[in-house]
Write an enzyme that holds these catalytic residues in place. Sequence first.
Site, PDB file in Angstrom:
ATOM      1  N   GLU A   1      -0.417 -36.948-120.874  1.00  3.08           N
ATOM      2  CA  GLU A   1       0.712 -37.883-121.013  1.00  3.08           C
ATOM      3  C   GLU A   1       1.724 -37.425-122.054  1.00  3.08           C
ATOM      4  O   GLU A   1       2.913 -37.748-121.966  1.00  3.08           O
ATOM      5  CB  GLU A   1       0.212 -39.287-121.340  1.00  3.08           C
ATOM      6  CG  GLU A   1      -0.471 -39.992-120.162  1.00  3.08           C
ATOM      7  CD  GLU A   1      -1.956 -39.669-120.051  1.00  3.08           C
ATOM      8  OE1 GLU A   1      -2.435 -38.765-120.777  1.00  3.08           O
ATOM      9  OE2 GLU A   1      -2.643 -40.317-119.244  1.00  3.08           O
TER      10      GLU A   1
ATOM     11  N   MET B   1       4.876 -19.696-139.252  1.00  2.00           N
ATOM     12  CA  MET B   1       5.606 -20.510-140.214  1.00  2.00           C
ATOM     13  C   MET B   1       4.671 -20.991-141.317  1.00  2.00           C
ATOM     14  O   MET B   1       5.052 -21.054-142.494  1.00  2.00           O
ATOM     15  CB  MET B   1       6.269 -21.693-139.503  1.00  2.00           C
ATOM     16  CG  MET B   1       7.277 -22.428-140.343  1.00  2.00           C
ATOM     17  SD  MET B   1       8.551 -21.339-140.987  1.00  2.00           S
ATOM     18  CE  MET B   1       9.888 -21.622-139.840  1.00  2.00           C
TER      19      MET B   1
HETATM   20  C1  LIG Z   1       1.633 -30.810-133.639  1.00  3.46           C
HETATM   21  C2  LIG Z   1       1.898 -29.995-134.856  1.00  3.46           C
HETATM   22  N1  LIG Z   1       0.884 -29.657-135.679  1.00  3.46           N
HETATM   23  C3  LIG Z   1       1.117 -28.909-136.776  1.00  3.46           C
HETATM   24  C4  LIG Z   1       2.370 -28.489-137.079  1.00  3.46           C
HETATM   25  C5  LIG Z   1       2.633 -27.668-138.342  1.00  3.46           C
HETATM   26  N2  LIG Z   1       3.139 -26.342-137.969  1.00  3.46           N
HETATM   27  C6  LIG Z   1       4.448 -26.029-137.998  1.00  3.46           C
HETATM   28  S1  LIG Z   1       4.769 -24.487-137.465  1.00  3.46           S
HETATM   29  C7  LIG Z   1       3.133 -24.173-137.224  1.00  3.46           C
HETATM   30  C8  LIG Z   1       2.676 -22.832-136.725  1.00  3.46           C
HETATM   31  C9  LIG Z   1       3.178 -22.510-135.376  1.00  3.46           C
HETATM   32  O1  LIG Z   1       2.607 -21.297-134.967  1.00  3.46           O
HETATM   33  P1  LIG Z   1       3.155 -20.532-133.711  1.00  3.46           P
HETATM   34  O2  LIG Z   1       3.270 -21.439-132.583  1.00  3.46           O
HETATM   35  O3  LIG Z   1       2.322 -19.309-133.484  1.00  3.46           O
HETATM   36  O4  LIG Z   1       4.623 -20.143-134.132  1.00  3.46           O
HETATM   37  P2  LIG Z   1       5.130 -19.031-135.174  1.00  3.46           P
HETATM   38  O5  LIG Z   1       5.481 -19.750-136.434  1.00  3.46           O
HETATM   39  O6  LIG Z   1       4.051 -18.038-135.375  1.00  3.46           O
HETATM   40  O7  LIG Z   1       6.333 -18.458-134.530  1.00  3.46           O
HETATM   41  C10 LIG Z   1       2.364 -25.284-137.572  1.00  3.46           C
HETATM   42  C11 LIG Z   1       0.899 -25.330-137.505  1.00  3.46           C
HETATM   43  C12 LIG Z   1       3.409 -28.893-136.213  1.00  3.46           C
HETATM   44  N3  LIG Z   1       4.687 -28.580-136.428  1.00  3.46           N
HETATM   45  N4  LIG Z   1       3.142 -29.611-135.099  1.00  3.46           N
END
Ligand SMILES: Cc1ncc(C[n+]2csc(CCOP(=O)(O)OP(=O)(O)O)c2C)c(N)n1
Lengths: 588, 177
Positions: free
Chosen positions: A52, A482
């Site tokens: 959902e 990030m």
């Molecule tokens: C639902 C959710 N959980 C946790 C976060 C915290 N968070 C922000 S960016 C991130 C990492 C994202 O990793 P990835 O998708 O591999 O992207 P990258 O930064 O490596 O490009 C996290 C855990 C979030 N934004 N949303």
Amino acid sequence: MNETMTGADMVVRALQDQGVEHIFGYPGGAVLPIYDALFHQEKVRHVLVRHEQGAVHSAEGYARSSGKVGCVLVTSGPGATNAVTGLTDALMDSVPLVCITGQVPTHLIGSDAFQECDTVGITRHCTKHNYLVKRIEDLPRVLHEAFYVATHGRPGPVVVDIPKDIQFASGTYERPRDNQHKTYRPRVKGDLESIRAAVKLMGEAKRPVFYTGGGVVNSGPEASILLRELVRLTGFPITSTLMGLGAYPASDKQFLGMLGMHGTYEANLAMNECDVMICVGARFDDRITGRLDAFAPHSRKIHIDIDPSSINKNVKVDVPIIGDCAHVLEDMVRLWRSSAPPLDTAALTEWWTSIEGWRGRNCLAYRNSKDIIKPQYALQRLEALTRGRDVYFTTEVGQHQMWAAQFLKFEEPNHWMTSGGLGTMGYGLPAAIGVQMAHPKALVIDVAGEASILMNMQEMSTAMQYRLPVKIFILNNQYMGMVRQWQELLHGGRYSESYSEALPDFVKLAEAYGGVGIRCDRPEELDAKIEEMISVDRPVIFDCRVDPAENCFPMIPSGKAHNEMLLGDAEADVDIGAVIDEAGKMLV
Amino acid sequence: MKSHYSDAPQAQPVARHTLAVLVDNEPGVLARISGMFSGRGYNIESLTVSETEHEQHRSRITIVTSGTAGVIEQIKAQLERLVPVHRVDDLTTHGEALERELALVKVVGRGDHRVEALRLAQAFGARTVDATLNSFIFEYTGTIDEVERFIKVMAEAGLVEVARTGIAALIRGSEGL
Ligand SMILES: Cc1ncc(C[n+]2csc(CCOP(=O)(O)OP(=O)(O)O)c2C)c(N)n1
Ligand SMILES: [Mg+2]
């Protein structure tokens, strides 16, 4: 014309009368009568998602890319609670949605019945408004009112919770002649005196800047046209928030790029140094302002917003104008033309000289490599190879999202869908599905991270079922990049739980769903593989293996003002762990 | 504190405001309003609600809150954006609003104590609305401060229980909202 029908039929009829063509949903006991009503008609097409949350994000993508209302249908209890993240996302980013939830029969409400939850209670804070319909007599009005509320004023999600006995009950359906709410009348025309004051202030400006946001996109295509006209008439520089990208063409020389935490040097410095700021449909979010006490310290501020509560919430402004962007911009353009203010051209020329100087810093430069794909390079190639096409981008959340905002070039509004206010990982794929549903012929690409994509990966099934050839372009850096960047910055490089362990084989995963998987880890192969991805008429997962250590610059770190931003140095590696003090580590 | 989030603002003068909020009397409206206050961290010092226009199903909610000028401005704007809210009036900006609260106060005692309680209540102009051989219930109406004072005195005279209505308020003079 009055007709007698069941509550379930009223739901479908109201959707039809509202011109709804697609609804994203997932069935369950408490909405079966509505699913039955859907079965008997063809006007409203139901898209079966796999979770959902996916339904709501799909509806968001659909709405943002088409300007229509996004519609969702879910069952009671877990169906409704699964929708909560999506609803919150839509509330934060002002996306008009109508979400219909099933509820246990009225006589069981409050008894902890099977799959009962207090949907209106739970969603009260994550919707613009919500309804529990306890009488069949109220249903037609509430259904139509929901559309009115979702789209008028600052747009947002509206939940209509319908108990199962009401769906079975029979009543009189009448389509309201003038659909509106009996008292809710948001103001769209701006106060003319204030607009006059704004135009006067703009006319006297020596260092002006337009700061525009998602409100321009939400206001409709007319607002973007008027914004372009006003910006060109004045000759002022313009920057945009993450949510506003595309309202003004990225290729135009007056455009300074995105501002904020990962915005460009020139945009943030222009904000810092400006003497007149014209904020159009943006809300002074903390990712934009940085340290509030150092935010645009020499400026007088004009703020156009449809939501009075946005005015003076974070930043005190000098000329508030409450109204819809398109209406206010129209008045501004007219008043600017008729008053033809004598501009301080000497000062403005000097201002542009400063800006060009900052621009010359080339803040998005990065050190490219022959051996490893840099994420920025991948996006530059993606941008170049999709330029001129009918292309829509969505994103997940993380470094890849910020790089996408920096390196993709948006020329038109409604072509960029990203989770801004809530920052929801897992947004991009379902949103792309919604976009593709609204634009079947377009090229729709979800710029993803390897961590985010797994949050709503199941929606690949939806894409397969409806033959939606969405492209998932994963910048796979094997990290929650990030998070890793912040840990480098704030926590001594201790990468606690931010490594993407045990990743699936994305190529096989694509194939398991029946889609196409492409992997690329060589810079020289990138172009050909991107071309291949574009040419495939099926869902694709593109596993782009990029440098795991790359950080996203520019960046305004914690505790710093706009003019203290960190630039990625194309020449030398920046030790970002050294730039932030203890106090700054307290908050993200 | 240096941070990307803004620092906590410097302490600014806090003032009490009485807001009259006209709403559609529909289910959940009170939850929406009280939820907005708790969700955004604002205070409610007093809240009263009753349907005032039966035909139109409108209720008037009177809220006493306190905050800095900026917070009060936000509270009003946040109230106004709730869909069932018609209008919000800050009675405090119209000059001193006329405010009244009703309190029911039960005192228990025998003999001299009881007589003393009655005498005090009469001195305040409270009404005696219930009496037994060892108790009274007094009804007292006044401003918040007067009610506070009355209760304080009664506390010395055998007070066992208090019920207060919260504030009802109008602006003074011929002008209506
Ligand atoms: C639902 C959710 N959980 C946790 C976060 C915290 N968070 C922000 S960016 C991130 C990492 C994202 O990793 P990835 O998708 O591999 O992207 P990258 O930064 O490596 O490009 C996290 C855990 C979030 N934004 N949303
Ligand atoms: Mg990653």
